[in-house]
Scaffold this motif. Structure first.
Motif, PDB file in Angstrom:
ATOM      1  N   VAL A   1       0.886  -1.168   0.000  1.00  0.00           N
ATOM      2  CA  VAL A   1       0.000   0.000   0.000  1.00  0.00           C
ATOM      3  C   VAL A   1       0.923   1.217   0.000  1.00  0.00           C
ATOM      4  O   VAL A   1       1.745   1.378   0.898  1.00  0.00           O
ATOM      5  N   GLU A   2       0.781   2.047  -1.024  1.00  0.00           N
ATOM      6  CA  GLU A   2       1.740   3.123  -1.237  1.00  0.00           C
ATOM      7  C   GLU A   2       1.052   4.481  -1.298  1.00  0.00           C
ATOM      8  O   GLU A   2      -0.052   4.568  -1.832  1.00  0.00           O
ATOM      9  N   GLY A   3       1.674   5.491  -0.760  1.00  0.00           N
ATOM     10  CA  GLY A   3       1.095   6.821  -0.932  1.00  0.00           C
ATOM     11  C   GLY A   3       1.833   7.859  -0.120  1.00  0.00           C
ATOM     12  O   GLY A   3       2.171   7.627   1.036  1.00  0.00           O
ATOM     13  N   ARG A   4       2.079   9.006  -0.709  1.00  0.00           N
ATOM     14  CA  ARG A   4       2.794  10.071  -0.018  1.00  0.00           C
ATOM     15  C   ARG A   4       1.956  10.603   1.133  1.00  0.00           C
ATOM     16  O   ARG A   4       2.492  11.029   2.149  1.00  0.00           O
ATOM     17  N   GLY A   5       0.665  10.556   0.957  1.00  0.00           N
ATOM     18  CA  GLY A   5      -0.233  11.092   1.973  1.00  0.00           C
ATOM     19  C   GLY A   5      -0.289  10.263   3.236  1.00  0.00           C
ATOM     20  O   GLY A   5      -0.957  10.611   4.201  1.00  0.00           O
ATOM     21  N   MET A   6       0.403   9.116   3.252  1.00  0.00           N
ATOM     22  CA  MET A   6       0.390   8.278   4.440  1.00  0.00           C
ATOM     23  C   MET A   6       1.326   8.817   5.514  1.00  0.00           C
ATOM     24  O   MET A   6       1.253   8.435   6.667  1.00  0.00           O
ATOM     25  N   ILE A   7       2.224   9.716   5.091  1.00  0.00           N
ATOM     26  CA  ILE A   7       3.223  10.223   6.033  1.00  0.00           C
ATOM     27  C   ILE A   7       2.533  10.967   7.171  1.00  0.00           C
ATOM     28  O   ILE A   7       1.761  11.882   6.951  1.00  0.00           O
ATOM     29  N   GLY A   8       2.826  10.515   8.365  1.00  0.00           N
ATOM     30  CA  GLY A   8       2.319  11.220   9.542  1.00  0.00           C
ATOM     31  C   GLY A   8       0.825  11.133   9.750  1.00  0.00           C
ATOM     32  O   GLY A   8       0.282  11.811  10.605  1.00  0.00           O
TER      33      GLY A   8
ATOM     34  N   VAL B   1      -1.951 -12.503   8.001  1.00  0.00           N
ATOM     35  CA  VAL B   1      -0.738 -11.745   7.668  1.00  0.00           C
ATOM     36  C   VAL B   1       0.452 -12.366   8.395  1.00  0.00           C
ATOM     37  O   VAL B   1       0.435 -12.532   9.601  1.00  0.00           O
ATOM     38  N   LEU B   2       1.477 -12.743   7.628  1.00  0.00           N
ATOM     39  CA  LEU B   2       2.621 -13.424   8.236  1.00  0.00           C
ATOM     40  C   LEU B   2       3.804 -12.507   8.451  1.00  0.00           C
ATOM     41  O   LEU B   2       4.684 -12.777   9.234  1.00  0.00           O
ATOM     42  N   MET B   3       3.824 -11.419   7.721  1.00  0.00           N
ATOM     43  CA  MET B   3       5.009 -10.576   7.796  1.00  0.00           C
ATOM     44  C   MET B   3       4.631  -9.177   7.338  1.00  0.00           C
ATOM     45  O   MET B   3       3.863  -9.010   6.393  1.00  0.00           O
ATOM     46  N   ILE B   4       5.147  -8.174   8.045  1.00  0.00           N
ATOM     47  CA  ILE B   4       4.814  -6.788   7.724  1.00  0.00           C
ATOM     48  C   ILE B   4       6.102  -5.995   7.693  1.00  0.00           C
ATOM     49  O   ILE B   4       6.976  -6.193   8.523  1.00  0.00           O
ATOM     50  N   SER B   5       6.230  -5.072   6.739  1.00  0.00           N
ATOM     51  CA  SER B   5       7.289  -4.097   6.941  1.00  0.00           C
ATOM     52  C   SER B   5       6.854  -2.738   6.448  1.00  0.00           C
ATOM     53  O   SER B   5       6.094  -2.605   5.484  1.00  0.00           O
TER      54      SER B   5
ATOM     55  N   GLU C   1       7.659   6.100   5.748  1.00  0.00           N
ATOM     56  CA  GLU C   1       6.214   5.960   5.944  1.00  0.00           C
ATOM     57  C   GLU C   1       5.432   6.079   4.646  1.00  0.00           C
ATOM     58  O   GLU C   1       4.241   6.328   4.664  1.00  0.00           O
ATOM     59  N   GLN C   2       6.095   5.924   3.514  1.00  0.00           N
ATOM     60  CA  GLN C   2       5.348   6.075   2.273  1.00  0.00           C
ATOM     61  C   GLN C   2       4.762   4.775   1.766  1.00  0.00           C
ATOM     62  O   GLN C   2       4.052   4.756   0.778  1.00  0.00           O
ATOM     63  N   SER C   3       5.098   3.679   2.428  1.00  0.00           N
ATOM     64  CA  SER C   3       4.490   2.420   2.015  1.00  0.00           C
ATOM     65  C   SER C   3       4.493   1.415   3.153  1.00  0.00           C
ATOM     66  O   SER C   3       5.341   1.465   4.039  1.00  0.00           O
ATOM     67  N   ILE C   4       3.487   0.581   3.115  1.00  0.00           N
ATOM     68  CA  ILE C   4       3.444  -0.557   4.035  1.00  0.00           C
ATOM     69  C   ILE C   4       3.361  -1.775   3.136  1.00  0.00           C
ATOM     70  O   ILE C   4       2.565  -1.789   2.191  1.00  0.00           O
TER      71      ILE C   4
END
Ligand code: ASP
Ligand code: MG
Length: 464
Positions: free
Chosen positions: A325-332, A351-355, A360-363
């Motif tokens: 999940v990507e997006g500049r607006g995710m910052i903060g 979900v087995l693994m997260i990074s 903060e621009q992508s999960i």
């Protein structure tokens, strides 16, 4: 005097030959430890037969009869081979026969009622252990030792979650001690049925498929055993899957944390939930082979040595998909992660693994469900953020695998991650994503499915 709890799985009691090995092991271990108690599974295949029989009863009058025949035959063959003495054989038959009749009666009722409730299924599926325990106890007796079969529904008090019950403490501990300690004191080997329990009001329950390991842990912990030995048909826990890497070896020891990481990331070892009762009491667990009893197996303890190798074992889990999940607006913006995983959970994906990148621009995360389902759930759940362009893209990549390097030595040894990435790059393997477990004794790497075996082999070389 020391106490050993031994749990024997389905194959370990699956034939006359296997059960006579169990008796021989019991004799040896009693000499060694002083006191031994046993937990047994049903003979291999019997639980499946019971369950299939019950299901067949639902669809066809008398559909359970072939299962009843097979179960009777399997036990009868073992009785004849193991118990030469006619009186001993007859005594065991007089326990097993009524249990088979009970199976037939319960299945008959299932057919009449046209309903197989979880509660009825537990009463049926737990019958196999009630047959194997008396047979194992009689065999041990026939070798000149004192033994007694114990029905765990008298001593393991559980919740009423049929098919997945959980023991209730302290009742369970008290009852186990009250029933078993006097036997042990008198040199009698208790042979307890695995897998089963009962509610406070006496309704029969089971602890879930494969639950006799859990029973072994429950009884071992309640008795404050010095060691819990889980006997199976392999020598112990291996450094990796031998079908993937020929050089795979048995690990002499593991820590509890290493073992849970291995279980979590796909190795077929004891389930962490199962062994919690012994871990909490810091009792050592040993996984060992009934059919190769001289092998020391794998010892699982609180702190295990690394033998100078920070990576001890490697696992892989196939058929995963990676979602970003990507997006500049995710910052903060607080709450994006919560909404993301809320949406994922709503479709039952695991979900087995997260990074998350520190920008903060992508999960990104790896999950078990099909990618389109999860992407759809995310588009629905994050709709407003997408509309505001806080989130730009949701990307799915299918056919990835998680390869995990496990070893508690990673905690103290700098440069382990670098070492792992170096061996992967030497093989020309592209790393898609990385995460380090919070226990710090595992590093997980996502690679393309076609690189899986090569990645496992490359990392495995670090264990040697
Ligand atoms: N007999 C049960 C099963 O097959 C429990 C066990 O073997 O652990 O699931
Ligand atoms: Mg089994």
């Amino acid at each position: 005097m020391a106490l050993l709890l031994m749990k024997f799985g389905g194959t370990s009691v699956g034939s006359a030959d296997a059960i006579s090995r169990v008796a021989a092991i019991t004799r040896d271990q009693q000499v060694r430890w002083g006191q031994v108690a046993i937990v047994v599974s049903a003979m291999s295949g019997v639980t499946d037969l019971l369950i299939r029989g019950a299901q067949a009863a639902l669809h066809e009058r008398g559909g359970y009869r072939p299962a009843a025949l097979q179960i009777r035959e399997k036990h009868e063959v073992a009785i004849r081979e193991l118990l030469g003495d006619e009186a001993e054989a007859a005594a065991v038959r007089s326990i097993i026969e009524p249990l088979i009749s009970e199976f037939e009666l319960l299945c008959h009722s299932v057919g009449v009622l046209g309903e197989l409730s979880p509660r009825a299924l537990d009463a049926i599926s737990g019958l196999g252990e009630r047959m194997s325990a008396p047979l194992v106890a009689a065999t041990i007796q026939s070798q000149g030792m004192a033994a007694e079969a114990i029905d765990a529904s008298d001593i393991v008090v559980t919740t009423a979650e049929f098919g997945n019950a959980v023991p209730i403490y302290p009742e369970t501990r008290e009852r186990i001690r009250e029933r078993l300690l006097p036997l042990l004191h008198h040199g009698v080997v208790p042979v307890v049925t695995g897998f089963v329990g009962a509610t406070e009001t006496g309704a029969l329950t089971t602890l879930g498929r494969g639950g006799s390991d859990y029973s072994g842990a429950i009884v071992g912990a309640a008795l404050d055993a010095d060691e819990v030995a889980i006997y199976t048909d392999v020598d112990g826990v291996m450094t990796t899957d031998p079908r993937q890497v020929r050089e795979a070896r048995i690990l002499p020891s593991l820590s509890y944390a290493e073992m849970s990481e291995l279980a979590y990331f796909g190795a077929k070892v004891l389930h962490p939930r199962t062994i919690r009762p012994v871990v909490e009491r810091e009792i050592a667990i040993r996984i060992r082979n009934t059919f190769n009893a001289d092998h020391e197996g794998t010892l699982i303890v609180r702190e295990s040595t690394s033998g100078g190798r920070p990576v001890k074992a490697v696992t892989s889990i196939k058929s995963m998909s990676l979602i970003t999940v990507e997006g500049r607006g995710m910052i903060g913006v607080p709450g994006v992660a919560a909404r993301t995983f809320g949406a994922v959970a709503s479709v039952g994906a695991n979900v087995l693994m997260i990074s998350q990148a520190s920008s903060e621009q992508s999960i990104c995360f790896v999950q078990t469900s099909t990618a389109p389902t999860v992407v759809q759930a995310l588009e629905d759940g994050l709709g407003s953020a997408i509309a505001r362009r806080d989130i730009d893209r949701i990307i799915a990549r299918e056919d990835v695998v998680i390869v995990t390097a496990v070893g508690a030595g990673m905690r103290e040894t700098p440069g382990v991650a670098a070492m792992v990435f170096r061996v992967l790059s030497e093989q020309g393997i592209n790393v898609v994503a990385i995460a380090q477990g919070s226990s710090e004794c595992a590093i997980s790497i996502v690679v393309s499915a076609r690189d899986c075996d090569a990645a496992v082999r490359a990392i495995h070389a670090l264990t040697i």
